[in-house]
Write a protein that holds these residues in place. Structure first.
Motif, PDB file in Angstrom:
ATOM      1  N   GLN A  37       0.860  -1.200   0.000  1.00 11.85           N
ATOM      2  CA  GLN A  37       0.000   0.000   0.000  1.00 11.85           C
ATOM      3  C   GLN A  37       0.896   1.251   0.000  1.00 11.85           C
ATOM      4  OE1 GLN A  37      -3.884  -1.478   2.521  1.00 11.85           O
ATOM      5  NE2 GLN A  37      -2.172  -0.656   3.680  1.00 11.85           N
ATOM      6  N   SER A  60       4.756   5.926   6.017  1.00 13.12           N
ATOM      7  CA  SER A  60       3.937   7.141   5.924  1.00 13.12           C
ATOM      8  C   SER A  60       3.193   7.352   7.232  1.00 13.12           C
ATOM      9  CB  SER A  60       2.956   7.009   4.764  1.00 13.12           C
ATOM     10  OG  SER A  60       1.988   8.022   4.793  1.00 13.12           O
ATOM     11  N   LYS A 110       0.956  11.578  -8.577  1.00 11.03           N
ATOM     12  CA  LYS A 110       0.779  12.497  -7.449  1.00 11.03           C
ATOM     13  C   LYS A 110      -0.688  12.550  -7.025  1.00 11.03           C
ATOM     14  CE  LYS A 110       1.267  17.425  -6.295  1.00 11.03           C
ATOM     15  NZ  LYS A 110       1.701  18.739  -6.805  1.00 11.03           N
ATOM     16  N   THR A 156       0.128   7.840   7.258  1.00 10.29           N
ATOM     17  CA  THR A 156      -1.125   7.085   7.078  1.00 10.29           C
ATOM     18  C   THR A 156      -0.880   5.643   7.525  1.00 10.29           C
ATOM     19  OG1 THR A 156      -1.726   8.460   5.188  1.00 10.29           O
ATOM     20  CG2 THR A 156      -2.864   6.337   5.426  1.00 10.29           C
ATOM     21  N   LEU A 215       3.433   5.687  -9.466  1.00 17.33           N
ATOM     22  CA  LEU A 215       2.169   6.080  -8.843  1.00 17.33           C
ATOM     23  C   LEU A 215       2.061   7.597  -8.955  1.00 17.33           C
ATOM     24  CD1 LEU A 215      -0.332   5.077  -7.231  1.00 17.33           C
ATOM     25  CD2 LEU A 215       0.939   5.604  -5.130  1.00 17.33           C
ATOM     26  N   GLU A 233       1.152   5.700  -0.966  1.00 15.91           N
ATOM     27  CA  GLU A 233       0.468   6.965  -1.312  1.00 15.91           C
ATOM     28  C   GLU A 233       1.485   7.971  -1.817  1.00 15.91           C
ATOM     29  OE1 GLU A 233      -1.394   8.574   2.130  1.00 15.91           O
ATOM     30  OE2 GLU A 233       0.484   8.839   3.252  1.00 15.91           O
ATOM     31  N   TYR A 275       0.726   2.462   5.372  1.00 19.48           N
ATOM     32  CA  TYR A 275       1.107   2.876   4.018  1.00 19.48           C
ATOM     33  C   TYR A 275       2.588   3.248   3.971  1.00 19.48           C
ATOM     34  CZ  TYR A 275      -3.493   2.890   1.813  1.00 19.48           C
ATOM     35  OH  TYR A 275      -4.678   2.528   1.253  1.00 19.48           O
ATOM     36  N   MET A 292       5.515   5.712   1.586  1.00 23.39           N
ATOM     37  CA  MET A 292       5.565   6.924   0.764  1.00 23.39           C
ATOM     38  C   MET A 292       6.992   7.101   0.250  1.00 23.39           C
ATOM     39  SD  MET A 292       5.671  10.002   3.567  1.00 23.39           S
ATOM     40  CE  MET A 292       7.076  10.194   4.643  1.00 23.39           C
ATOM     41  N   GLN A 351      -2.367  10.099  -5.524  1.00 21.30           N
ATOM     42  CA  GLN A 351      -3.061   8.819  -5.567  1.00 21.30           C
ATOM     43  C   GLN A 351      -2.580   7.876  -4.460  1.00 21.30           C
ATOM     44  OE1 GLN A 351      -2.657   7.117  -9.460  1.00 21.30           O
ATOM     45  NE2 GLN A 351      -4.189   8.473 -10.390  1.00 21.30           N
ATOM     46  N   LYS A 352      -3.466   6.928  -4.122  1.00 22.63           N
ATOM     47  CA  LYS A 352      -3.140   5.819  -3.222  1.00 22.63           C
ATOM     48  C   LYS A 352      -3.419   4.496  -3.960  1.00 22.63           C
ATOM     49  CE  LYS A 352      -4.202   7.780   1.334  1.00 22.63           C
ATOM     50  NZ  LYS A 352      -5.032   7.591   2.564  1.00 22.63           N
ATOM     51  N   GLY A 353      -2.616   3.479  -3.678  1.00 23.34           N
ATOM     52  CA  GLY A 353      -2.868   2.198  -4.333  1.00 23.34           C
ATOM     53  C   GLY A 353      -1.792   1.174  -4.053  1.00 23.34           C
ATOM     54  N   LEU A 397       1.915  11.761  -1.916  1.00 27.64           N
ATOM     55  CA  LEU A 397       1.339  12.949  -1.281  1.00 27.64           C
ATOM     56  C   LEU A 397       1.456  14.194  -2.154  1.00 27.64           C
ATOM     57  CD1 LEU A 397       2.597  12.348   2.370  1.00 27.64           C
ATOM     58  CD2 LEU A 397       0.355  11.825   1.412  1.00 27.64           C
TER      59      LEU A 397
END
Length: 595
Positions: free
Chosen positions: A536, A553, A582, A555, A580, A538, A558, A560, A584-586, A540
């Motif tokens: 996972q 992160s 800017k 979060t 990935l 993200e 997650y 980063m 977005q999360k996935g 930012l």
């Protein structure tokens, strides 16, 4: 009415001729019937019982016949034996008497003694007969004591259509020379017994093509065509077959359902069937049935018995050899239906010997194939009790596609166990440019004491170890986890950026399994510590590109992009392998490289 009888004539047939030459077994009798006043009885029909005794009075009748006689002028004639045949055995005793009973009257007295006619006396000598029913003791020939017919001297021989100079009984016939029939339970139609060393109770010799020395037929259930029993402590043979040419020493054929051509049974410590070959094959069996046919079938029903046992003492010799010439055929097939039973057992007691060896030269052939259909069964089981010996060994001589040992099973394709403390359950050695072992599918290693999985090799791309998670098992695959300072030995999902306690990523996201798993099944989750795994992530305030360093992160769970390299020291999770955008999360593929 009282009766008296006057014997007019009694003609006795030559009963030795009856027995030997097939005579009628009857006797002509004529008499005159008078009343108590010595007057002829009135003409008419009278019921009469004729009896033959071995005594002049008393005793039990040896023969009796009830008949009706017609009297005219007091005289009657009757042929005795017309309804109840007379035999020569009635007249073996020189004193034979005839009793007569008319109607309801008592049997007349005295009884009439029966004597031979002159030519019947001469027939007793049988001086021109080919076989004598009774010969003087000491002069050879046959004797009959009423229950047993036997030769009178030990040197006598019986020849039927034969001029042979050896043998006590020789029968020469274009059909069945000797046929025995027995209807009694456990009886034997033909029985032979040998007492001396190397003696043979029953021997058959066939010199013609397709001939049978001894031939037995079993027409009903639980019957046996040929049965042999050896009671000698050593070297006894129940059934012995000798082939000097291209024939078969012992040949058995079964044409019925569930039948067996040759059955060998050992009730003690002996062996049911023993075959010895000095230059060829001891036992050769073939089955022509299109399916489910068996050339040799061995069954063991006791404790530690052996259905089929082969012994080889020569160099490169084979104790039991099976050959399958057709597709899906089986050279040797062993089946164990009871607990701890063994379908095929091979034992090697000396150096360089092989207990069971299978060889194949055909496409997709199997040198040795074992099938287990029962719980806890073994298709192929090998055991060794000597140092440096091998329980199961497979050799493949094909340089490209041969397989030394291959196992297929719904539970275990192959099971190897070493019972010695320093033994090796499975030993594999590869060629100089080959491989010691090749596995298709996952490989699982279990602990000896715990019995739990300690390692699993699979098709995945990461290296994972199992950990307990403070949140339990509800944490999702792909979650970034860190060491939990409040629960020693456990992990928890990351909740702050640049966390130097970062430990890895929960494995299994996007269906991607781990290549190596340690301690799996014993703890809550498998955590990827190295390799490729989905994570996972993200983005930012900037894009993430492949190769960018990743860290934890704020979060929870997650990762980063690590923008502050000073803070990232000791907090690097790995590198991004996918981009990935800017904001977005996935889930993206990450190469875990903890730093």
């Amino acid at each position: 009415m009282k009766f008296a009888i006057c014997l007019v004539s009694a003609l006795l047939l030559a009963f030795c001729a009856i027995a030997v030459a097939g005579g009628p077994g009857m006797m002509s009798y004529q008499g005159e019937l008078r009343d108590a006043s010595d007057n002829p009885v009135p003409d008419g029909s009278y019921n009469v019982i004729f009896s033959i005794y071995g005594q002049s009075s008393g005793g039990t009748a040896l023969w009796a016949e009830t008949t009706s006689v017609t009297v005219a002028d007091g005289v009657f004639s009757k042929t005795l034996g017309s309804s109840h045949a007379l035999t020569y055995l009635l007249f073996e005793d020189i004193s034979t008497y005839l009793g007569i009973k008319v109607g309801t009257n008592s049997e007349m007295t005295p009884r009439t003694r029966l004597v031979s006619v002159p030519y019947a006396v001469q027939s007793n000598r049988a001086d021109t007969a080919s076989v004598s029913l009774s010969g003087p003791v000491g002069n050879g020939g046959w004797t009959d004591n009423g229950s047993t017919v036997s030769l009178t001297t030990a040197t006598d021989r019986v020849l039927i259509n034969s001029t042979a100079t050896t043998g006590k009984l020789v029968v020469n016939s274009t059909g069945n020379a000797i046929v025995g029939e027995c209807t009694a339970m456990m009886g034997a139609s033909v029985y032979g017994k040998a007492y001396g060393g190397f003696g043979q109770g029953l021997r058959g010799y066939a010199t013609g093509a397709s001939g049978n020395g001894v031939f037995g037929i079993a027409d009903s259930g639980a019957t046996i065509g040929v049965y042999g029993l050896a009671k000698e402590i050593s070297n006894g043979k129940g059934v012995y077959g000798l082939s000097e040419g291209a024939g078969d020493g012992v040949y058995g054929e079964s044409q019925g359902t569930g039948g067996r051509g040759v059955v060998a049974y050992a009730s003690g410590t002996g062996m049911g069937l023993v075959a010895t070959s000095e230059q060829s094959i001891g036992v050769f069996a073939t089955s022509n049935k299109p399916s489910d046919g068996m050339g040799i079938f061995g069954m063991a029903s006791g404790s530690h018995p052996t259905g089929i046992k082969g012994y080889s003492s020569g160099s490169y010799a084979t104790g039991v050899h099976g050959e399958a010439a057709s597709r899906y055929g089986v050279g040797i097939y062993g089946q164990a239906v009871s607990q701890d039973g063994i379908g095929v057992l091979g034992q090697a007691d000396s150096a360089d010997c092989v207990g069971v060896k299978g060889s194949t030269s055909g496409l997709r052939g199997k040198g040795l194939c074992g099938i287990s259909t029962g719980p806890s069964g073994f298709g192929i089981y090998g055991e060794n009790s000597y140092n440096n010996s091998v329980a199961i060994k497979g050799v493949a001589t094909n340089a490209t596609a041969g397989t030394g040992v291959r196992g297929e099973g719904a539970s275990y394709g192959m099971y190897a166990k070493a019972t010695y403390s320093s033994g090796i359950g499975l030993y594999a050695e590869g060629g100089t440019s080959g491989k010691a072992a090749k596995f298709i599918g996952n490989v699982v290693l279990y602990g000896i004491t715990s019995g739990e999985i300690v390692m699993e090799l699979g098709e995945g791309l990461d290296y994972a170890e199992a950990f307990d998670i403070s949140e339990g098992i509800d944490i999702a695959p792909g979650t970034v986890v860190a060491i939990d300072p409040e629960n020693p030995g456990k992990l928890t999902s990351c909740k702050q950026a640049y966390d130097k306690r970062v430990a890895g990523i929960i494995a299994g996201a996007q269906g991607l399994a781990s290549g190596v798993r340690l301690g799996t099944g014993k703890y809550d989750k498998d955590v990827a510590l190295a390799g490729r795994v989905y994570c996972q992530v993200e983005a930012l305030d900037q894009n993430i590109e492949p190769g960018d360093l990743l860290t934890t992160s704020a979060t929870p769970g997650y990762a980063m992009k690590a923008s502050d390299h000073e803070k990232a020291q000791g907090a690097i999770l790995g590198k991004a392998m996918e981009p990935l955008a800017k904001g977005q999360k996935g889930m993206i593929l990450v190469l875990v490289t903890l730093q």
